[in-house]
Design a protein around this motif. Sequence first.
Motif, PDB file in Angstrom:
ATOM      1  N   GLY A 237       0.805  -1.214   0.000  1.00  0.00           N
ATOM      2  CA  GLY A 237       0.000   0.000   0.000  1.00  0.00           C
ATOM      3  C   GLY A 237       0.837   1.263   0.000  1.00  0.00           C
ATOM      4  N   HIS A 238       0.215   2.339  -0.472  1.00  0.00           N
ATOM      5  CA  HIS A 238       0.929   3.610  -0.603  1.00  0.00           C
ATOM      6  C   HIS A 238       1.270   4.226   0.755  1.00  0.00           C
ATOM      7  CE1 HIS A 238       0.534   3.999  -4.987  1.00  0.00           C
ATOM      8  NE2 HIS A 238      -0.601   3.342  -4.820  1.00  0.00           N
ATOM      9  N   ASP A 239       0.457   3.961   1.772  1.00  0.00           N
ATOM     10  CA  ASP A 239       0.784   4.495   3.103  1.00  0.00           C
ATOM     11  C   ASP A 239       2.097   3.916   3.611  1.00  0.00           C
ATOM     12  OD1 ASP A 239      -1.489   5.984   3.078  1.00  0.00           O
ATOM     13  OD2 ASP A 239      -2.677   4.596   4.282  1.00  0.00           O
ATOM     14  N   VAL A 240       2.285   2.621   3.410  1.00  0.00           N
ATOM     15  CA  VAL A 240       3.541   1.987   3.820  1.00  0.00           C
ATOM     16  C   VAL A 240       4.691   2.522   2.968  1.00  0.00           C
ATOM     17  CG1 VAL A 240       4.778  -0.199   4.028  1.00  0.00           C
ATOM     18  CG2 VAL A 240       2.364  -0.072   4.634  1.00  0.00           C
ATOM     19  N   GLY A 241       4.423   2.721   1.674  1.00  0.00           N
ATOM     20  CA  GLY A 241       5.447   3.297   0.802  1.00  0.00           C
ATOM     21  C   GLY A 241       5.860   4.682   1.264  1.00  0.00           C
ATOM     22  N   ASP A 242       4.882   5.492   1.685  1.00  0.00           N
ATOM     23  CA  ASP A 242       5.199   6.828   2.200  1.00  0.00           C
ATOM     24  C   ASP A 242       6.036   6.728   3.475  1.00  0.00           C
ATOM     25  OD1 ASP A 242       3.818   7.946   0.137  1.00  0.00           O
ATOM     26  OD2 ASP A 242       2.043   8.475   1.301  1.00  0.00           O
ATOM     27  N   ASP A 243       5.708   5.756   4.340  1.00  0.00           N
ATOM     28  CA  ASP A 243       6.501   5.569   5.567  1.00  0.00           C
ATOM     29  C   ASP A 243       7.951   5.232   5.229  1.00  0.00           C
ATOM     30  OD1 ASP A 243       4.294   6.058   7.118  1.00  0.00           O
ATOM     31  OD2 ASP A 243       3.830   3.944   7.482  1.00  0.00           O
ATOM     32  N   LEU A 244       8.137   4.399   4.214  1.00  0.00           N
ATOM     33  CA  LEU A 244       9.503   4.040   3.812  1.00  0.00           C
ATOM     34  C   LEU A 244      10.251   5.264   3.296  1.00  0.00           C
ATOM     35  CD1 LEU A 244      11.706   1.945   3.313  1.00  0.00           C
ATOM     36  CD2 LEU A 244      10.703   1.531   1.059  1.00  0.00           C
ATOM     37  N   LEU A 245       9.595   6.087   2.481  1.00  0.00           N
ATOM     38  CA  LEU A 245      10.250   7.286   1.955  1.00  0.00           C
ATOM     39  C   LEU A 245      10.652   8.225   3.084  1.00  0.00           C
ATOM     40  CD1 LEU A 245       8.027   8.037  -1.170  1.00  0.00           C
ATOM     41  CD2 LEU A 245      10.328   7.072  -1.139  1.00  0.00           C
ATOM     42  N   ARG A 246       9.771   8.385   4.079  1.00  0.00           N
ATOM     43  CA  ARG A 246      10.118   9.244   5.219  1.00  0.00           C
ATOM     44  C   ARG A 246      11.307   8.676   5.992  1.00  0.00           C
ATOM     45  NH1 ARG A 246       4.342  10.616   5.410  1.00  0.00           N
ATOM     46  NH2 ARG A 246       3.893   8.565   6.295  1.00  0.00           N
ATOM     47  N   ALA A 247      11.310   7.351   6.177  1.00  0.00           N
ATOM     48  CA  ALA A 247      12.418   6.721   6.901  1.00  0.00           C
ATOM     49  C   ALA A 247      13.727   6.894   6.141  1.00  0.00           C
ATOM     50  CB  ALA A 247      12.117   5.238   7.121  1.00  0.00           C
TER      51      ALA A 247
ATOM     52  N   LEU B 288      19.043   9.563   5.306  1.00  0.00           N
ATOM     53  CA  LEU B 288      19.918  10.383   4.465  1.00  0.00           C
ATOM     54  C   LEU B 288      20.429  11.583   5.257  1.00  0.00           C
ATOM     55  CD1 LEU B 288      18.351  10.599   0.883  1.00  0.00           C
ATOM     56  CD2 LEU B 288      20.607   9.748   1.507  1.00  0.00           C
ATOM     57  N   ASN B 289      19.525  12.290   5.908  1.00  0.00           N
ATOM     58  CA  ASN B 289      19.916  13.471   6.677  1.00  0.00           C
ATOM     59  C   ASN B 289      20.879  13.110   7.804  1.00  0.00           C
ATOM     60  OD1 ASN B 289      18.929  15.802   5.555  1.00  0.00           O
ATOM     61  ND2 ASN B 289      16.919  15.634   6.510  1.00  0.00           N
ATOM     62  N   ALA B 290      20.642  11.974   8.444  1.00  0.00           N
ATOM     63  CA  ALA B 290      21.501  11.558   9.551  1.00  0.00           C
ATOM     64  C   ALA B 290      22.898  11.178   9.073  1.00  0.00           C
ATOM     65  CB  ALA B 290      20.864  10.391  10.294  1.00  0.00           C
ATOM     66  N   THR B 291      23.014  10.770   7.823  1.00  0.00           N
ATOM     67  CA  THR B 291      24.296  10.320   7.275  1.00  0.00           C
ATOM     68  C   THR B 291      25.172  11.484   6.823  1.00  0.00           C
ATOM     69  OG1 THR B 291      23.218   8.295   6.510  1.00  0.00           O
ATOM     70  CG2 THR B 291      25.351   8.810   5.545  1.00  0.00           C
ATOM     71  N   LEU B 292      24.544  12.588   6.428  1.00  0.00           N
ATOM     72  CA  LEU B 292      25.270  13.686   5.799  1.00  0.00           C
ATOM     73  C   LEU B 292      25.653  14.771   6.789  1.00  0.00           C
ATOM     74  CD1 LEU B 292      23.015  14.032   2.624  1.00  0.00           C
ATOM     75  CD2 LEU B 292      25.171  12.788   2.831  1.00  0.00           C
ATOM     76  N   ARG B 293      26.567  15.634   6.355  1.00  0.00           N
ATOM     77  CA  ARG B 293      26.918  16.815   7.131  1.00  0.00           C
ATOM     78  C   ARG B 293      25.819  17.869   6.974  1.00  0.00           C
ATOM     79  NH1 ARG B 293      32.301  18.191   4.001  1.00  0.00           N
ATOM     80  NH2 ARG B 293      30.679  18.134   2.389  1.00  0.00           N
ATOM     81  N   LYS B 294      25.807  18.850   7.872  1.00  0.00           N
ATOM     82  CA  LYS B 294      24.800  19.906   7.779  1.00  0.00           C
ATOM     83  C   LYS B 294      24.961  20.737   6.517  1.00  0.00           C
ATOM     84  CE  LYS B 294      23.840  20.433  12.720  1.00  0.00           C
ATOM     85  NZ  LYS B 294      23.813  21.362  13.878  1.00  0.00           N
TER      86      LYS B 294
ATOM     87  N   GLN C 254      24.805   1.813   2.928  1.00  0.00           N
ATOM     88  CA  GLN C 254      24.733   0.983   4.136  1.00  0.00           C
ATOM     89  C   GLN C 254      23.592   1.448   5.043  1.00  0.00           C
ATOM     90  OE1 GLN C 254      28.232   1.077   6.587  1.00  0.00           O
ATOM     91  NE2 GLN C 254      27.626  -0.692   7.792  1.00  0.00           N
ATOM     92  N   ALA C 255      23.431   2.762   5.174  1.00  0.00           N
ATOM     93  CA  ALA C 255      22.360   3.291   6.022  1.00  0.00           C
ATOM     94  C   ALA C 255      20.985   2.946   5.457  1.00  0.00           C
ATOM     95  CB  ALA C 255      22.506   4.808   6.161  1.00  0.00           C
TER      96      ALA C 255
END
Length: 714
Positions: free
Chosen positions: A316-326, A331-337, A376-377
């Motif tokens: 379902g698309h709701d689960v797909g949206d959850d994956l995109l948010r995760a 991505l943000n946690a892996t990168l520098r500011k 890896q992340a």
Amino acid sequence: MLSASPMAASNHFSGAGTSFHSLFDNVDAMSIQGYLADGTVVYWNRASEQIYGYSPEEALGSNLYDLIIPPDLLDVVRASVKEMFETGQGIAPGRLELRHKDGHLLPVYSSHTVVRVPGQPTVLFCMDTDIREIERTEGELRIAAVAFEAQQGMVITDAQGLILRVNQALTRATGYTAAEVMGCTPEVFQAERQGTEIFREAWLAVAQTGNWQGEMWCRRKTGMTFAAWVSVNAVSDSNGRVTHYVCTQTDITERKLAEARIAQLAFYDALTGLPNRQLLLDRLQQAVAECVRQPCWGALFFIDIDHFKTLNDTLGHDVGDDLLRAMAQRLNATLRKVDTAARFGGDEFVVLIEQLGPSAAEAAPRAQAVGEKILQALSQPVRLGDHHYQGSASMGVTLFSSQACGVDDLLKQADLALYEAKAAGRNTLRFFDPEMQAAVSQRALTVAGLREALLRKQFLLYFQPQVDTSGRVCGAEALVRWERPGIGIVQPGEFISIAEEAGLIVPLGRWVLEAACQQLARWDKDERTRDLTLAVNVSAGQFRRAEFIDHVVAAIQGSSVDPGKLKLELTESLLVEDLDGVVAKMAALKALGIGLALDDFGTGYSSLAYLRRLPLDELKVDRSFVRDVLVDPKSAAIARTIVVLGQTLGLEVIAEGVETVGQRELLVEMGCQAYQGYLFSRPLPLLAFERFVEAAWREGDAPKNSAKPTDWRQ
């Protein structure tokens, strides 16, 4: 934009119109207008009507220069608007005197922002605050401070800048009582986020000119900050000596929030909160420009979530949206500011990293290290509601420097590298290489050639004989060839996958189906060929089309062929999605009398649960099992199992890719009923195939131990 006018904001902000309406149309204290580059009005909120006198119905579709710009400001405003649309940046906010509907001039504090949304015209938003009351109050204060208890917060200091008095409006705005700030300087209201530099600039301006006005961030007693429009005026005695300073303060937090909300809607993805395509393109352009000023190398990463469509369709698309948010959070946690991660659309993300080194040799390994860290992340397990999901991603990387090509070309390069990563098996990264560009250029030529070939009917059918256990030719598989002008016969391996990617497989498949039916009809007139069946491969994309059954019916009726002699070969990939729909279509084909075969059985999503539901006539043993049947016990066991399974289910079984006598003999021993492969013949053009059948028919038997296959070029 968000009125009843056809120029509604919802038409400009695809997907964001409703939230834009609720945010800004009811902002009573601030006029918000939207203009196109030629001055056409495309947005006019209720506060604009209150300030300027024009209703939305009167303003929308009219021109800025005809509505509120005084004649003496026309040239200046036109130049400023032109500058803002060219640079994409609003000019500095400030005071203006604009024209009311009845002709009188009114002072406003005006700020501007330019919004670009892909695929839509650029819009200049103007946010005006009526400051008539401020100006009246300031004038009165310069004379005698008669209007001290006005709506604006006011502070009176002595000549040294020490607070003597504050009004009730300031107390309400800041929470400080007069007793708490008496004897302090106005810097007591200063917000830490701002620093002291602006205060020094303000007092310097007042010392030189007698007044200053501008935006400041102020602090309430609770510690909360708010944006204010501050005006400072010096009060002098009859000798010109400064005796007091009068400061007025107007809370403009609502306007600042409106500006931030507009920027959020225009430049950030609503689902993930990441920068969107527009903001990414702006930052990439700036990064390339920075490389010119300060020689350095950066990298652009194009990331695609592997098998995202399958997850989206199955869970379902709701689960797909959850994956995109995760994935966005990871991505943000892996990168520098200082790095940028953006959602480019769908399940595609783009990462921009600058300052990787002064040379490509240094930048490349650093980019690879970053890419591997990201992969890896993104491959770590994630909980999606009731599901535990472990996915992966594919990544394409291109480096850029001061000699970089345009932004669009960089994105294309990263996308090409991503394509190579997918082709390499996914869950990996690939760097762009100029050879990729050559391959893409060649692919573009192939696509153009295929389109031309469909128009000019440059395709033809080859036929690979199928024989039974006695060696009799019982049918053939139709295989398409491209007779390309100036090149010759092109094998399907060189163009079928390209046709699928370019969306041409459906018209090509329809042509093959029609040509096969016409050939069957011609064979029906000859006693040597009238008993032959003809198998036609059907792609998943072709089969899923709603009109596929109609195409089959049209091909049969158009050729008057016996449908029982037509066999359609389907692949197991069809069964991944909508099994019920697949079964229904197969049943409809069966009702027409058409034979159905499952191609490459055992290599895909084989399941006895679905096999028992499918109205099949035949299973095809994949060539990968046949190839190793004499040397690999497991391949032999699989082949034997498929044969036994077919017999148990009452299905015919045919083995493809038979190349040696030993393979054929073992398959006969297993109980396999039919075969095709180079042992008997390569795929043949029509005349050569008919000669092959004629020879077999004349001799009463087809070649069984042909060490040298028939030359298909004859």
